[in-house]
Design a protein around this motif. Sequence first.
Motif, PDB file in Angstrom:
ATOM      1  N   MET A 297       0.790  -1.192   0.016  1.00  0.00           N
ATOM      2  CA  MET A 297      -0.111  -0.017   0.145  1.00  0.00           C
ATOM      3  C   MET A 297       0.882   1.339   0.009  1.00  0.00           C
ATOM      4  SD  MET A 297      -3.002   1.116   2.593  1.00  0.00           S
ATOM      5  CE  MET A 297      -4.145  -0.144   2.154  1.00  0.00           C
ATOM      6  N   TYR A 298       0.571   2.128  -1.026  1.00  0.00           N
ATOM      7  CA  TYR A 298       1.128   3.540  -0.933  1.00  0.00           C
ATOM      8  C   TYR A 298       0.777   4.489   0.065  1.00  0.00           C
ATOM      9  CZ  TYR A 298       3.386   1.651  -5.198  1.00  0.00           C
ATOM     10  OH  TYR A 298       3.761   0.808  -6.180  1.00  0.00           O
ATOM     11  N   GLY A 299       1.584   5.436   0.380  1.00  0.00           N
ATOM     12  CA  GLY A 299       1.286   6.648   1.223  1.00  0.00           C
ATOM     13  C   GLY A 299       1.758   6.274   2.819  1.00  0.00           C
ATOM     14  N   ALA A 300       1.398   6.837   3.784  1.00  0.00           N
ATOM     15  CA  ALA A 300       1.835   6.903   4.943  1.00  0.00           C
ATOM     16  C   ALA A 300       0.687   6.011   5.742  1.00  0.00           C
ATOM     17  CB  ALA A 300       1.825   8.101   5.885  1.00  0.00           C
ATOM     18  N   GLN A 301       1.343   4.729   6.058  1.00  0.00           N
ATOM     19  CA  GLN A 301       0.176   3.798   6.748  1.00  0.00           C
ATOM     20  C   GLN A 301       0.836   3.515   8.008  1.00  0.00           C
ATOM     21  OE1 GLN A 301       0.159   0.058   4.939  1.00  0.00           O
ATOM     22  NE2 GLN A 301      -1.398  -0.776   6.022  1.00  0.00           N
ATOM     23  N   VAL A 302      -0.092   3.849   8.961  1.00  0.00           N
ATOM     24  CA  VAL A 302       0.360   3.884  10.582  1.00  0.00           C
ATOM     25  C   VAL A 302       0.027   2.190  10.797  1.00  0.00           C
ATOM     26  CG1 VAL A 302      -0.383   4.119  12.930  1.00  0.00           C
ATOM     27  CG2 VAL A 302      -0.526   5.779  11.147  1.00  0.00           C
ATOM     28  N   LEU A 303       1.154   1.546  11.392  1.00  0.00           N
ATOM     29  CA  LEU A 303       1.373   0.130  11.693  1.00  0.00           C
ATOM     30  C   LEU A 303       1.050  -0.262  12.979  1.00  0.00           C
ATOM     31  CD1 LEU A 303       4.437  -0.698   9.618  1.00  0.00           C
ATOM     32  CD2 LEU A 303       2.339  -0.873   8.659  1.00  0.00           C
ATOM     33  N   ASP A 304       0.814  -1.429  13.272  1.00  0.00           N
ATOM     34  CA  ASP A 304       0.403  -1.930  14.789  1.00  0.00           C
ATOM     35  C   ASP A 304       1.551  -1.575  15.672  1.00  0.00           C
ATOM     36  OD1 ASP A 304      -2.068  -2.651  13.735  1.00  0.00           O
ATOM     37  OD2 ASP A 304      -1.856  -4.985  13.377  1.00  0.00           O
ATOM     38  N   ASP A 305       2.725  -1.847  15.251  1.00  0.00           N
ATOM     39  CA  ASP A 305       3.804  -1.616  16.415  1.00  0.00           C
ATOM     40  C   ASP A 305       4.112  -0.188  16.565  1.00  0.00           C
ATOM     41  OD1 ASP A 305       4.962  -0.480  13.880  1.00  0.00           O
ATOM     42  OD2 ASP A 305       6.499  -2.044  13.796  1.00  0.00           O
TER      43      ASP A 305
ATOM     44  N   THR B 191       4.965   2.424  14.561  1.00  0.00           N
ATOM     45  CA  THR B 191       5.718   3.316  13.529  1.00  0.00           C
ATOM     46  C   THR B 191       4.689   3.445  12.213  1.00  0.00           C
ATOM     47  OG1 THR B 191       6.083   1.101  12.447  1.00  0.00           O
ATOM     48  CG2 THR B 191       7.762   2.009  14.162  1.00  0.00           C
ATOM     49  N   THR B 192       5.048   4.485  11.440  1.00  0.00           N
ATOM     50  CA  THR B 192       4.207   4.537  10.413  1.00  0.00           C
ATOM     51  C   THR B 192       5.135   4.380   9.176  1.00  0.00           C
ATOM     52  OG1 THR B 192       3.022   6.425  11.343  1.00  0.00           O
ATOM     53  CG2 THR B 192       3.557   6.708   8.843  1.00  0.00           C
ATOM     54  N   ARG B 193       4.602   3.677   8.030  1.00  0.00           N
ATOM     55  CA  ARG B 193       5.440   3.328   6.935  1.00  0.00           C
ATOM     56  C   ARG B 193       5.172   4.217   5.582  1.00  0.00           C
ATOM     57  NH1 ARG B 193       3.869  -2.483   5.023  1.00  0.00           N
ATOM     58  NH2 ARG B 193       2.401  -1.371   3.986  1.00  0.00           N
TER      59      ARG B 193
ATOM     60  N   MET C 197      15.014   7.150   2.175  1.00  0.00           N
ATOM     61  CA  MET C 197      14.251   6.051   1.937  1.00  0.00           C
ATOM     62  C   MET C 197      14.848   4.956   1.203  1.00  0.00           C
ATOM     63  SD  MET C 197      10.665   8.123   1.128  1.00  0.00           S
ATOM     64  CE  MET C 197       9.469   6.896   1.590  1.00  0.00           C
ATOM     65  N   ALA C 198      14.543   3.779   1.416  1.00  0.00           N
ATOM     66  CA  ALA C 198      15.237   2.578   0.591  1.00  0.00           C
ATOM     67  C   ALA C 198      14.377   2.246  -0.456  1.00  0.00           C
ATOM     68  CB  ALA C 198      15.262   1.212   1.522  1.00  0.00           C
ATOM     69  N   ARG C 199      15.183   2.175  -1.686  1.00  0.00           N
ATOM     70  CA  ARG C 199      14.539   1.820  -2.992  1.00  0.00           C
ATOM     71  C   ARG C 199      14.665   0.294  -3.281  1.00  0.00           C
ATOM     72  NH1 ARG C 199      15.193   1.577  -8.521  1.00  0.00           N
ATOM     73  NH2 ARG C 199      14.327   2.981  -9.937  1.00  0.00           N
ATOM     74  N   ASP C 200      13.713  -0.042  -3.983  1.00  0.00           N
ATOM     75  CA  ASP C 200      13.880  -1.493  -4.215  1.00  0.00           C
ATOM     76  C   ASP C 200      13.868  -1.542  -5.852  1.00  0.00           C
ATOM     77  OD1 ASP C 200      11.170  -1.267  -5.625  1.00  0.00           O
ATOM     78  OD2 ASP C 200      10.244  -2.377  -3.805  1.00  0.00           O
TER      79      ASP C 200
ATOM     80  N   ALA D 286       9.949   3.111   7.461  1.00  0.00           N
ATOM     81  CA  ALA D 286       9.195   3.062   8.479  1.00  0.00           C
ATOM     82  C   ALA D 286       9.828   4.104   9.617  1.00  0.00           C
ATOM     83  CB  ALA D 286       9.289   1.686   9.056  1.00  0.00           C
ATOM     84  N   LEU D 287       8.937   4.740  10.444  1.00  0.00           N
ATOM     85  CA  LEU D 287       9.538   5.874  11.289  1.00  0.00           C
ATOM     86  C   LEU D 287       8.420   6.093  12.141  1.00  0.00           C
ATOM     87  CD1 LEU D 287      12.070   7.512  11.220  1.00  0.00           C
ATOM     88  CD2 LEU D 287      10.746   9.410  10.201  1.00  0.00           C
TER      89      LEU D 287
END
Length: 585
Positions: A1-9, A11-13, A35-38, A46-47
């Motif tokens: 998923m793109y954008g800023a996703q708030v994770l359960d731990d 952090t925000t990815r 940011m890391a590029r694939d 994640a931050l």
Amino acid sequence: MYGAQVLDDGTTRFRVWAPDASQVDLIIDELAFPMARDAQGNHTLALEVDPDTRYVYRIGHRQVPDPASRAQPGGVLGASMVVDPRDYRWQRNEWNGAPWHTAVICEVHVGTMGGFDTLCKSLPRLAAAGYTAIELMPIASFQGDRNWGYDGVQPYAPDASYGSVATLKHMIDEAHRLGLSVILDVVYNHFGPVGNELPHYAPEFFRADVHTPWGAAIDFRRPQVARYFIDNALMWINEYRFDGLRLDAVHTIEPQAFLEELAAAVRRTCLPHGRQVWLILENENNTASLLSGDYNAQWNDDAHNALHVMLTGEHEGYYADFAKNPTADVAKALAEGFVFQGQPDRRGHPRGEPSSHLRPTSFVLFLQNHDQVGNRPMGERLTCLVDDADLRAAMVVVTLSPMIPLFFMGEEWGCRTPFYYFTAYDGELAEKVRNGRREEFSHFAGFTDPQRRARIPDPNALDTYAASIPRMQDDEQGVEWKHWFAGLLQLRQRYLCPRLESSCALGCEVLGDKALYARWRLSDGHYWEIALNVSGQDVSLPRDSATRVIWIEPQDALDALDRGVLQSHTAVVLERELEGERLLA
């Protein structure tokens, strides 16, 4: 998923697709986080960040908002904001949607209705009018503080001028409390002219070989592009609990496989939970095969256009396709769905697929919507173009046919306020929009003279927007119209909706110029019949004892009907009793 996703731990990815960039930095409070590029050009980080953090991406020498931003509080050119979808506590968790065949839709423009909060306060009135669903014109963030919404550039972010994420969710929550479903118009075929940064760092998002009226076509063949829009659809349905999506102008989307993939993804996420989610198309191609799959219905522009020509006599622009014999076209639409099922249109282009095998509920029927009012030079509603008697007769057909009825905000009280095309651009773009709007009608009768065209309202003027706000009519005529309209919708809910799920059309006979007689079989086997006469002459309509009148407009036309005459300016709805059975009480 793109954008800023708030994770359960906690952090925000952050994730953005920038295939042309070797390095992307996340910028927060002027601090840069690499940011890391694939290998596919996705940049991820994640931050831990505070709620409502503002951020942008630095790509080369440009700082750009997140193309999948969930909120743009400073507008489309400003910073993006992190949104945690868990911050809102839903109150109507028992709501699971409603069956499609029960839909009676009111299309609304959130801005002219006063924003999410004011629209929320209007919901009891809309429910009392008899609507079972409201459809919001697009709410994706756009440039300026007023727009139809089809020029959005941030499809994930509700426009800040309408209110916050929380006020939108509260409005949907309140609609569900009142038993109203909520549909959202989404625009996946183009971006607006201001604020779209994607061409600068993701040119692969677009196709150089295919152009649309808005520029280079979006390249839905690329998995990242398809994922971007499919995730958007799932966000509106899952995070915001919208009950349906109406996809704008899908005839400009290629390949069709994307539409099938999107619908399948929606069904996969909803079916395990038993949710009723509606998917509706606007599609000039009349691709009937899409309506045999995961899509519920299509806006029936053919039926509207033919009805409009029959009522008004107008024949310019796309109405020219229906000018030769509008009565026969209306009859075909009521009997088979589409008018164009493969034959060439006025430009000589074959259009459409056979549709007679589809159920009536596969088509959304209307006399007015934002396009058909707002795309007129002077934005007139039918209340200003058509005699009241003929308009009411035609509304009986829309309301009580087995197709799904849609109305434009204000139709429930006979609104006469115009609805103009409006934007809030400035400078050179404002001039282009203003001149382009007026030039569009240069070949229309009454607007060939440049001085006459200059009278077409400037889309960017605040007065144009203000004049488009629907004004409630509380006079005797407005109150009477509201009671009449509510009575029609109550009749639909009582007699028609419970028997629509497996209804089918049986045909439509032309009785004369602007007069016809349509028949359907309902799911209980009874016949449902509508006769319409908006000509200036009475026509013969023999009636036998096996039918009873469900509604006649006007009521004083009943005596003539008993004599086998359908008076001019009349519509009648009949139910035919089957041998050995009784009609509904």
